[in-house]
Design a protein around this motif. Sequence first.
Motif, PDB file in Angstrom:
ATOM      1  N   LYS A  54      54.500  42.963  32.253  1.00 50.13           N
ATOM      2  CA  LYS A  54      55.724  43.039  31.569  1.00 50.13           C
ATOM      3  C   LYS A  54      55.939  42.407  30.356  1.00 50.13           C
ATOM      4  O   LYS A  54      56.196  42.954  29.284  1.00 50.13           O
ATOM      5  CB  LYS A  54      56.778  42.877  32.613  1.00 50.13           C
ATOM      6  CG  LYS A  54      58.134  42.793  32.198  1.00 50.13           C
ATOM      7  CD  LYS A  54      58.963  42.210  33.268  1.00 50.13           C
ATOM      8  CE  LYS A  54      60.542  42.088  32.581  1.00 50.13           C
ATOM      9  NZ  LYS A  54      61.481  41.308  33.605  1.00 50.13           N
ATOM     10  N   THR A  55      55.450  41.041  30.441  1.00 52.54           N
ATOM     11  CA  THR A  55      55.571  40.133  29.070  1.00 52.54           C
ATOM     12  C   THR A  55      54.130  40.091  28.712  1.00 52.54           C
ATOM     13  O   THR A  55      53.208  39.619  29.480  1.00 52.54           O
ATOM     14  CB  THR A  55      55.964  38.679  29.641  1.00 52.54           C
ATOM     15  OG1 THR A  55      57.404  38.805  30.265  1.00 52.54           O
ATOM     16  CG2 THR A  55      55.922  38.000  28.376  1.00 52.54           C
ATOM     17  N   PRO A  56      54.008  40.755  27.512  1.00 54.75           N
ATOM     18  CA  PRO A  56      52.309  40.946  27.213  1.00 54.75           C
ATOM     19  C   PRO A  56      51.605  39.532  27.010  1.00 54.75           C
ATOM     20  O   PRO A  56      52.098  38.540  26.611  1.00 54.75           O
ATOM     21  CB  PRO A  56      52.579  41.418  25.595  1.00 54.75           C
ATOM     22  CG  PRO A  56      53.921  42.174  25.774  1.00 54.75           C
ATOM     23  CD  PRO A  56      54.687  41.353  26.619  1.00 54.75           C
ATOM     24  N   LEU A  57      50.525  39.602  27.286  1.00 59.38           N
ATOM     25  CA  LEU A  57      49.400  38.410  27.448  1.00 59.38           C
ATOM     26  C   LEU A  57      48.964  38.349  25.874  1.00 59.38           C
ATOM     27  O   LEU A  57      48.680  39.296  25.111  1.00 59.38           O
ATOM     28  CB  LEU A  57      48.527  38.736  28.494  1.00 59.38           C
ATOM     29  CG  LEU A  57      49.093  38.659  29.712  1.00 59.38           C
ATOM     30  CD1 LEU A  57      48.334  39.652  30.612  1.00 59.38           C
ATOM     31  CD2 LEU A  57      48.847  37.347  30.362  1.00 59.38           C
ATOM     32  N   ALA A  58      48.794  37.251  25.541  1.00 56.88           N
ATOM     33  CA  ALA A  58      48.136  37.075  24.333  1.00 56.88           C
ATOM     34  C   ALA A  58      46.687  37.367  24.062  1.00 56.88           C
ATOM     35  O   ALA A  58      46.032  37.659  25.050  1.00 56.88           O
ATOM     36  CB  ALA A  58      47.966  35.378  24.036  1.00 56.88           C
ATOM     37  N   ALA A  59      46.584  37.839  22.933  1.00 56.33           N
ATOM     38  CA  ALA A  59      44.871  38.484  22.764  1.00 56.33           C
ATOM     39  C   ALA A  59      44.145  37.442  22.879  1.00 56.33           C
ATOM     40  O   ALA A  59      44.282  36.246  22.412  1.00 56.33           O
ATOM     41  CB  ALA A  59      44.901  38.783  21.110  1.00 56.33           C
ATOM     42  N   GLY A  60      42.818  37.701  23.330  1.00 53.64           N
ATOM     43  CA  GLY A  60      41.897  36.734  23.441  1.00 53.64           C
ATOM     44  C   GLY A  60      42.041  35.978  24.877  1.00 53.64           C
ATOM     45  O   GLY A  60      41.313  34.875  25.256  1.00 53.64           O
ATOM     46  N   SER A  61      42.799  36.421  25.536  1.00 49.40           N
ATOM     47  CA  SER A  61      42.820  36.121  27.081  1.00 49.40           C
ATOM     48  C   SER A  61      41.480  36.154  27.751  1.00 49.40           C
ATOM     49  O   SER A  61      40.925  37.205  27.765  1.00 49.40           O
ATOM     50  CB  SER A  61      44.051  36.992  27.999  1.00 49.40           C
ATOM     51  OG  SER A  61      45.119  36.615  27.575  1.00 49.40           O
ATOM     52  N   SER A  62      40.926  35.094  28.397  1.00 50.68           N
ATOM     53  CA  SER A  62      39.569  35.146  29.027  1.00 50.68           C
ATOM     54  C   SER A  62      39.494  35.680  30.413  1.00 50.68           C
ATOM     55  O   SER A  62      40.345  35.356  31.234  1.00 50.68           O
ATOM     56  CB  SER A  62      39.133  33.492  29.066  1.00 50.68           C
ATOM     57  OG  SER A  62      37.857  33.625  29.697  1.00 50.68           O
ATOM     58  N   LEU A  63      38.701  36.599  30.464  1.00 48.97           N
ATOM     59  CA  LEU A  63      38.443  37.173  31.815  1.00 48.97           C
ATOM     60  C   LEU A  63      36.852  37.070  32.422  1.00 48.97           C
ATOM     61  O   LEU A  63      36.121  37.058  31.484  1.00 48.97           O
ATOM     62  CB  LEU A  63      38.513  38.900  31.752  1.00 48.97           C
ATOM     63  CG  LEU A  63      39.713  39.224  30.925  1.00 48.97           C
ATOM     64  CD1 LEU A  63      39.821  40.734  30.905  1.00 48.97           C
ATOM     65  CD2 LEU A  63      41.062  38.892  31.939  1.00 48.97           C
ATOM     66  N   THR A  64      36.732  36.506  33.548  1.00 51.08           N
ATOM     67  CA  THR A  64      35.342  36.227  34.449  1.00 51.08           C
ATOM     68  C   THR A  64      34.895  37.622  34.745  1.00 51.08           C
ATOM     69  O   THR A  64      35.670  38.614  35.359  1.00 51.08           O
ATOM     70  CB  THR A  64      35.539  35.341  35.296  1.00 51.08           C
ATOM     71  OG1 THR A  64      36.447  35.760  36.221  1.00 51.08           O
ATOM     72  CG2 THR A  64      35.985  33.741  34.860  1.00 51.08           C
ATOM     73  N   VAL A  65      33.914  37.742  34.775  1.00 50.95           N
ATOM     74  CA  VAL A  65      33.136  38.929  35.295  1.00 50.95           C
ATOM     75  C   VAL A  65      31.807  38.866  36.180  1.00 50.95           C
ATOM     76  O   VAL A  65      31.112  37.767  36.002  1.00 50.95           O
ATOM     77  CB  VAL A  65      32.370  39.788  34.078  1.00 50.95           C
ATOM     78  CG1 VAL A  65      31.701  41.115  34.473  1.00 50.95           C
ATOM     79  CG2 VAL A  65      33.424  40.230  33.052  1.00 50.95           C
ATOM     80  N   THR A  66      32.157  39.490  37.413  1.00 51.73           N
ATOM     81  CA  THR A  66      30.797  39.166  38.366  1.00 51.73           C
ATOM     82  C   THR A  66      30.420  40.389  38.760  1.00 51.73           C
ATOM     83  O   THR A  66      30.916  41.617  38.727  1.00 51.73           O
ATOM     84  CB  THR A  66      31.683  38.571  39.694  1.00 51.73           C
ATOM     85  OG1 THR A  66      32.162  37.442  39.185  1.00 51.73           O
ATOM     86  CG2 THR A  66      30.406  38.323  40.804  1.00 51.73           C
ATOM     87  N   ARG A  67      29.124  40.577  38.967  1.00 55.05           N
ATOM     88  CA  ARG A  67      28.169  41.758  39.490  1.00 55.05           C
ATOM     89  C   ARG A  67      27.465  41.516  40.709  1.00 55.05           C
ATOM     90  O   ARG A  67      27.055  40.560  40.841  1.00 55.05           O
ATOM     91  CB  ARG A  67      26.928  42.154  38.502  1.00 55.05           C
ATOM     92  CG  ARG A  67      26.421  43.263  38.829  1.00 55.05           C
ATOM     93  CD  ARG A  67      25.073  43.572  38.031  1.00 55.05           C
ATOM     94  NE  ARG A  67      24.226  42.469  38.104  1.00 55.05           N
ATOM     95  CZ  ARG A  67      23.490  42.081  37.129  1.00 55.05           C
ATOM     96  NH1 ARG A  67      23.553  42.295  35.933  1.00 55.05           N
ATOM     97  NH2 ARG A  67      22.514  40.916  37.340  1.00 55.05           N
ATOM     98  N   THR A  68      28.053  42.620  41.601  1.00 58.08           N
ATOM     99  CA  THR A  68      27.291  42.498  43.011  1.00 58.08           C
ATOM    100  C   THR A  68      26.613  43.675  43.253  1.00 58.08           C
ATOM    101  O   THR A  68      27.031  44.626  42.864  1.00 58.08           O
ATOM    102  CB  THR A  68      28.636  42.310  43.938  1.00 58.08           C
ATOM    103  OG1 THR A  68      29.628  41.292  43.407  1.00 58.08           O
ATOM    104  CG2 THR A  68      28.286  42.288  45.308  1.00 58.08           C
ATOM    105  N   ASP A  69      25.611  43.278  43.610  1.00 54.50           N
ATOM    106  CA  ASP A  69      24.494  44.408  44.039  1.00 54.50           C
ATOM    107  C   ASP A  69      23.570  43.885  45.027  1.00 54.50           C
ATOM    108  O   ASP A  69      23.743  42.856  45.736  1.00 54.50           O
ATOM    109  CB  ASP A  69      23.575  44.710  42.943  1.00 54.50           C
ATOM    110  CG  ASP A  69      23.029  43.625  42.108  1.00 54.50           C
ATOM    111  OD1 ASP A  69      22.516  42.748  42.837  1.00 54.50           O
ATOM    112  OD2 ASP A  69      22.760  43.540  41.003  1.00 54.50           O
ATOM    113  N   ILE A  70      22.476  44.786  45.524  1.00 52.56           N
ATOM    114  CA  ILE A  70      21.857  44.705  46.625  1.00 52.56           C
ATOM    115  C   ILE A  70      20.920  43.249  46.566  1.00 52.56           C
ATOM    116  O   ILE A  70      20.631  42.453  47.470  1.00 52.56           O
ATOM    117  CB  ILE A  70      20.985  45.973  47.153  1.00 52.56           C
ATOM    118  CG1 ILE A  70      20.470  45.734  48.340  1.00 52.56           C
ATOM    119  CG2 ILE A  70      19.913  45.587  45.917  1.00 52.56           C
ATOM    120  CD1 ILE A  70      19.824  47.112  48.726  1.00 52.56           C
ATOM    121  N   GLU A  71      20.835  42.917  45.207  1.00 55.56           N
ATOM    122  CA  GLU A  71      19.842  41.439  45.101  1.00 55.56           C
ATOM    123  C   GLU A  71      20.847  40.388  44.880  1.00 55.56           C
ATOM    124  O   GLU A  71      20.237  39.363  45.075  1.00 55.56           O
ATOM    125  CB  GLU A  71      18.933  41.907  43.991  1.00 55.56           C
ATOM    126  CG  GLU A  71      17.822  42.613  44.241  1.00 55.56           C
ATOM    127  CD  GLU A  71      16.713  42.311  43.186  1.00 55.56           C
ATOM    128  OE1 GLU A  71      16.799  42.204  42.140  1.00 55.56           O
ATOM    129  OE2 GLU A  71      15.518  42.576  43.851  1.00 55.56           O
TER     130      GLU A  71
END
Length: 655
Positions: free
Chosen positions: A371-388
Amino acid sequence: MRRRIMPIATALAVVLSSAALAAGVAGPASADSAKVLPVKAVGDMVVDGTHQRVYVSDPTGNKIVVTDYAGAVQATLTGLSGVTGLALSADSGQVYAAVKNDNRIVSVETATYTQTASYPLGVAPGDLEVVDGRIWFAHGTDFGSLDVSGAEPVVHLAQRGDVDFGGSGTFLASDPAVPGVLAAGNGGALAVYDVTADGATLRTKGSMDTGVKQLDLTPDGSQVLTSWGDPEFGYGIGAYSTTDLGEQAGYPIDAYPNAVRVAPDGSVAGGSSSWYEPDVHIHRPGDPAPVREYDFPNTGNSSGADTLVDGALAWAPDASRVFAVSENTFGTYTLRALTDPTKELPTLKVSAPSKSDRAKKLTVTGKLTSKTPLAAGSSLTVTRTDIESPDGKALAAVTTKADGSFSFTDTPPAGGKVTYQVSYAGDATHASVAGHDTVEVSRKATALSLTNNGKVYSYGKDVSFTAHLGTTYKNRTVEIYADPFGSDKPKKLLKSAKVNSHGNVSATVDMTRDTTVTAVFAGDARYAAKTANSTAYAKVKISTSVSKHYKTGKIGSRTYYYFRKNTDPVFTTSMSYYAGRKQRFQLQVYYQGSWYDSGSEYFALGTNGKSVVSLEAPGESGIRARMRSSYINDSSGDTVNSTTHGAWKYLTFTN
C-alpha cells in the motif's frame, strides 16, 4: 461350523459379480497462531504483557482461562460465578475480575494465579477499568468505583450523574496514558467523566449508536471510539471528541462492527461479525484505510467463516500482536494471535518458467508491492530448493527496481521439482513476506522392471520378487512394496536397499493372497522417478474330508467312499478363511460312462474356515457320484485370492 443338506438332484449355480505448478504468495514470516479455548462463553479478555499471558473470562463456565501468547493454557481459575469484566493493574501485578453472580470483584496475583482478595460490592459488576489505581465497574445502567489503596476498601455506587444510560449494561473505557478520565456509555448515551477526585464528575455527555458493543479511549485523550458508529461511509468505528462528544471521522468497516481496541501507539483495532468479509481491521491513527486486515477461516459447518465474539479484541502492550476470540457454528471458541498488526503486509509475486532443461539458464521474475510503496533497491534473499539441496541453497541476493519488480537468472544443476523462494525481511512499517514458484526441470528416463507378473502360486508359498534398475546418476536405491488384495491389509514396505552390481534387488512375499508388488525408484538429480508393478496371484488352501461311509474301495483306478443307500454322506471342507467367504460345493453324477453336473451351491465358511455339508441319500443303490469344493474368485464372496478347485471325492451307494 455349519451343516447343510443338499439333495443330489439340486442344480443351483450362484455367480456373484462383482500434478500442478503455480506461482505462490506467502504470508509473514512470524506466523499467526490459533488455539481452541476450553470455554463455553467469552465475557472479556485482558493481556498481561509483563508475563506474556492472556486472561479470558467464561461467565457460563464460571472460570477464567489463562494462556500464553501462543494460546496454550497455563492456568484455570474456577469458582467464579458469572465472571465477566477483567482489568489489569498498572504494574501488571494483579488482574481484577467482576464476579457478577456473587456481587463482588476478586483480585488475582498474575505471578502465581492465586486469588489475593475478594471485595463485596452489593451490586452485580460488569465492565471493569482501572484509572489511577481505582477500579471502576459497571453495574446495571450505572457505574461505581472500588478504592483498595487504604486500610479498608471503599465502594462508591451510582456515579453516572445526569446521564440517561439505557440498555442492559454500561460500557467503560480508559487509557493508562490519560489519567483521571473515564468514558461510559450504553443505550445510545455516551459520557466523559473526570475521576481525579473521590467520585466521578461529568465533563460532557452526548449520544452514540445503540448497537455499540465496546468503547475505548485514545492514548492522547482526544477521542472516545465506539464499536459501532454512523460515519458517512456506512458501517464503521465511531469517533467522538472528548471535549464535547461531537462526532468525528471514524474508521470504515464492512459488515457489522462489534469490537474496538486502541494500542498504546494509537493504532486502532476494529472488529466485525462477518461471515464473508475480514474480521479484524487495523488502522493507523486517523487513517480510514486499514493498514492490515485479518480474515478468520471456516472451522464450522456453515458456508460462512468463523466470527469474532463481541468485544473479544485485545492488544499486546508492545503492539506486536492483537488477540481475538472467534466462534464457529459448533460453539467452539478459538484464541487467535494476529502478528505484526501495525505493519503493512506486502505482496511478493514470483514467476518462473513451468518447465526447463537441466543445466540450462532460466530467468525468474517477480514484483514486491505494498500500500505504501517500498523504496527502490529493497534487498530480497533468494533460495533454491531441489533434490540435491532439500534444505535450500542460498543464491545471490536481488534488489527491486523503482516499481518493485525484480529478476534473476539461474542454471539449475539438478532436475525434478526446483523451487525458487524469494523473501523480504520487512522494515519498521512493513511485515516480512515471501513468495515462491516451482519449475519442473527435465531428467532422463531410466528402466525399472519387476519379476513374476501374472504368475499364480499355491497358498503360502514364499516367492522372491526381483527388481532391476537401469542407469542412474547417484541414487541406486529401490523400494519394494507389497499390497495384498483386500482393504484389511495395507500396503507395506518390504525392503529399501541399493541394487547389487547387476542392478538387482529382491524381496520375498508370503503369497497368502493376490498381491500387487511395486518397485519404486525415487529419482535423482539427473534421472526421473520410476515405478514398476507386478501382480501375482495366490490360490487358497483347500481340503475336504468325508464321513458316514462304511468302507473305501477301488472302482477301476479310483478310490471310492461306500455308503448305504439311505445314509447321508457328510463332507467337511477346510479353506483359508476370509470374512464373508463361501465355498462352492459341486456335485456330479456318473451315467453311462460320463460325468454329468447335478448342481452346485455356495456354503458360508465358519470363522474357523470350515463348512460341513450333508448330502441327502438317494434311497437306491447303484448310484455313483463325485463332489469337490472350490473357491471361485468373486462368486465365493471376495476377490482376494485366485480361483482354486479342491480334489474330487468319489462315492457310491449300495444296499
